[in-house]
Design a protein around this motif. Structure first.
Motif, mmCIF file in Angstrom:
data_model
loop_
_atom_site.group_PDB
_atom_site.id
_atom_site.type_symbol
_atom_site.label_atom_id
_atom_site.label_comp_id
_atom_site.label_asym_id
_atom_site.label_seq_id
_atom_site.Cartn_x
_atom_site.Cartn_y
_atom_site.Cartn_z
ATOM 1 N N ILE A 42 -21.419 29.315 6.506
ATOM 2 C CA ILE A 42 -22.322 30.409 6.137
ATOM 3 C C ILE A 42 -21.632 31.753 6.337
ATOM 4 C CG2 ILE A 42 -24.432 31.635 6.823
ATOM 5 C CD1 ILE A 42 -25.684 28.837 7.289
ATOM 6 N N LYS A 43 -20.935 31.916 7.452
ATOM 7 C CA LYS A 43 -20.245 33.185 7.715
ATOM 8 C C LYS A 43 -19.232 33.502 6.626
ATOM 9 C CE LYS A 43 -20.833 32.791 12.604
ATOM 10 N NZ LYS A 43 -20.250 32.252 13.804
ATOM 11 N N ILE A 44 -18.441 32.533 6.283
ATOM 12 C CA ILE A 44 -17.446 32.754 5.237
ATOM 13 C C ILE A 44 -18.143 33.040 3.915
ATOM 14 C CG2 ILE A 44 -15.608 31.664 3.890
ATOM 15 C CD1 ILE A 44 -14.716 30.304 6.506
ATOM 16 N N SER A 45 -19.209 32.311 3.618
ATOM 17 C CA SER A 45 -19.944 32.529 2.369
ATOM 18 C C SER A 45 -20.496 33.946 2.290
ATOM 19 C CB SER A 45 -21.097 31.523 2.252
ATOM 20 O OG SER A 45 -20.609 30.209 2.187
ATOM 21 N N ARG A 46 -21.002 34.442 3.401
ATOM 22 C CA ARG A 46 -21.561 35.802 3.411
ATOM 23 C C ARG A 46 -20.481 36.870 3.335
ATOM 24 N NH1 ARG A 46 -26.275 35.816 7.998
ATOM 25 N NH2 ARG A 46 -27.826 34.720 6.758
ATOM 26 N N LEU A 47 -19.387 36.637 4.033
ATOM 27 C CA LEU A 47 -18.354 37.666 4.112
ATOM 28 C C LEU A 47 -17.550 37.837 2.839
ATOM 29 C CD1 LEU A 47 -16.968 37.180 7.710
ATOM 30 C CD2 LEU A 47 -18.303 39.098 6.833
ATOM 31 N N TYR A 48 -17.518 36.836 1.999
ATOM 32 C CA TYR A 48 -16.675 36.897 0.814
ATOM 33 C C TYR A 48 -17.464 36.949 -0.493
ATOM 34 C CZ TYR A 48 -12.696 36.438 3.808
ATOM 35 O OH TYR A 48 -11.750 36.687 4.766
ATOM 36 N N THR A 49 -18.755 37.293 -0.392
ATOM 37 C CA THR A 49 -19.581 37.434 -1.591
ATOM 38 C C THR A 49 -20.455 38.670 -1.475
ATOM 39 O OG1 THR A 49 -21.332 36.053 -0.645
ATOM 40 C CG2 THR A 49 -19.672 34.941 -2.012
ATOM 41 N N ASN A 50 -21.079 39.040 -2.583
ATOM 42 C CA ASN A 50 -21.926 40.229 -2.598
ATOM 43 C C ASN A 50 -23.364 39.967 -3.029
ATOM 44 O OD1 ASN A 50 -19.915 42.108 -1.769
ATOM 45 N ND2 ASN A 50 -19.006 41.908 -3.803
ATOM 46 N N SER A 51 -23.714 38.716 -3.256
ATOM 47 C CA SER A 51 -25.092 38.404 -3.638
ATOM 48 C C SER A 51 -25.463 37.048 -3.058
ATOM 49 C CB SER A 51 -25.234 38.373 -5.159
ATOM 50 O OG SER A 51 -24.607 37.226 -5.689
ATOM 51 N N LEU A 52 -26.765 36.837 -2.921
ATOM 52 C CA LEU A 52 -27.252 35.566 -2.400
ATOM 53 C C LEU A 52 -26.830 34.404 -3.305
ATOM 54 C CD1 LEU A 52 -28.867 34.025 -0.297
ATOM 55 C CD2 LEU A 52 -30.926 34.487 -1.632
ATOM 56 N N GLU A 53 -26.876 34.635 -4.600
ATOM 57 C CA GLU A 53 -26.474 33.585 -5.544
ATOM 58 C C GLU A 53 -25.010 33.199 -5.342
ATOM 59 O OE1 GLU A 53 -25.663 33.537 -10.203
ATOM 60 O OE2 GLU A 53 -27.785 33.867 -9.727
ATOM 61 N N ASP A 54 -24.145 34.204 -5.181
ATOM 62 C CA ASP A 54 -22.725 33.923 -4.941
ATOM 63 C C ASP A 54 -22.516 33.256 -3.585
ATOM 64 O OD1 ASP A 54 -22.010 34.906 -7.401
ATOM 65 O OD2 ASP A 54 -21.315 36.853 -6.634
ATOM 66 N N GLU A 55 -23.308 33.659 -2.570
ATOM 67 C CA GLU A 55 -23.221 33.018 -1.248
ATOM 68 C C GLU A 55 -23.528 31.535 -1.370
ATOM 69 O OE1 GLU A 55 -25.563 34.835 1.888
ATOM 70 O OE2 GLU A 55 -25.071 36.818 1.101
ATOM 71 N N GLU A 56 -24.597 31.231 -2.098
ATOM 72 C CA GLU A 56 -24.987 29.834 -2.287
ATOM 73 C C GLU A 56 -23.907 29.063 -3.036
ATOM 74 O OE1 GLU A 56 -28.744 30.283 -4.232
ATOM 75 O OE2 GLU A 56 -29.785 30.756 -2.354
ATOM 76 N N ASP A 57 -23.357 29.679 -4.066
ATOM 77 C CA ASP A 57 -22.294 29.026 -4.837
ATOM 78 C C ASP A 57 -21.063 28.770 -3.970
ATOM 79 O OD1 ASP A 57 -23.892 29.079 -7.084
ATOM 80 O OD2 ASP A 57 -22.822 30.753 -8.047
ATOM 81 N N LEU A 58 -20.689 29.771 -3.182
ATOM 82 C CA LEU A 58 -19.509 29.621 -2.325
ATOM 83 C C LEU A 58 -19.761 28.566 -1.252
ATOM 84 C CD1 LEU A 58 -16.648 30.342 -1.558
ATOM 85 C CD2 LEU A 58 -17.541 32.330 -0.314
ATOM 86 N N PHE A 59 -20.940 28.555 -0.677
ATOM 87 C CA PHE A 59 -21.294 27.534 0.305
ATOM 88 C C PHE A 59 -21.085 26.143 -0.293
ATOM 89 C CE2 PHE A 59 -24.227 24.634 2.397
ATOM 90 C CZ PHE A 59 -24.051 24.920 3.743
#
Length: 167
Positions: A23-40
């Motif tokens: 989750i930390k990496i997903s949040r730190l390397y994205t700018n939107s919730l959708e991108d966070e979810e995709d990266l996760f």
């Protein structure tokens, strides 16, 4: 009769036990919730794909950081590639978020100021906040342990300034 744990069950437990890292990496390397979810999802996919290659030469968290950071740094350069997630069980980003609203706001502010840092510095801060020893931080990033310490000391001052400015 002993219970047999499948590879998939073992992997699911590994993800659950280390969800904060992803989750930390997903949040730190994205700018939107959708991108966070995709990266996760992509990080979980890459961890699954490389799960059989983990030999135990380093800590499982060190291996996971490497895979997750490499995925985060390269994923959005390759937006045209469509990940195949049908290999995995259903892992959902929202299942792992903090329920406490005030704590979530503090976390959001912290992520906001960390995102203002260059990518390598973001990784240093994240691993530091996870209490990784400087030896592991330096190993994950391919820098010397002394360099990791110096960078983190400078980053502490920078983050304090940014937190005060954006609070």
């Amino acid at each position: 009769m002993p219970t047999v744990i499948t590879k998939e069950q073992e992997f699911a437990k590994l993800i659950k036990d280390n969800q904060g890292l992803i989750i930390k990496i997903s949040r730190l390397y994205t700018n939107s919730l959708e991108d966070e979810e995709d990266l996760f999802q992509e990080i979980v996919l890459q961890l699954w794909r490389s799960y059989d290659t983990f030999k135990g030469g380093s800590k499982i968290s060190t291996w996971m950081y490497r895979v997750a950071l490499n995925t985060a740094i390269t994923l959005f350069r390759k937006k045209t590639r469509s990940p195949k997630t049908d290999e995995l069980m259903d892992f959902h980003y929202n299942d792992y978020l903090e329920d406490d609203e005030e704590k979530q706001q503090q976390i959001t502010l912290l992520y906001k100021v960390i995102k203002m840092l260059p990518k390598v510095e973001r990784a240093i801060v994240m691993m530091y906040l996870d209490d990784l020893p400087y030896r592991d931080i330096s190993e994950n990033l391919g820098i010397s342990e002394v360099n990791a310490r110096v960078k983190m000391n400078r980053l502490k001052k920078r983050l304090k300034e940014l937190m005060e400015k954006h609070a």
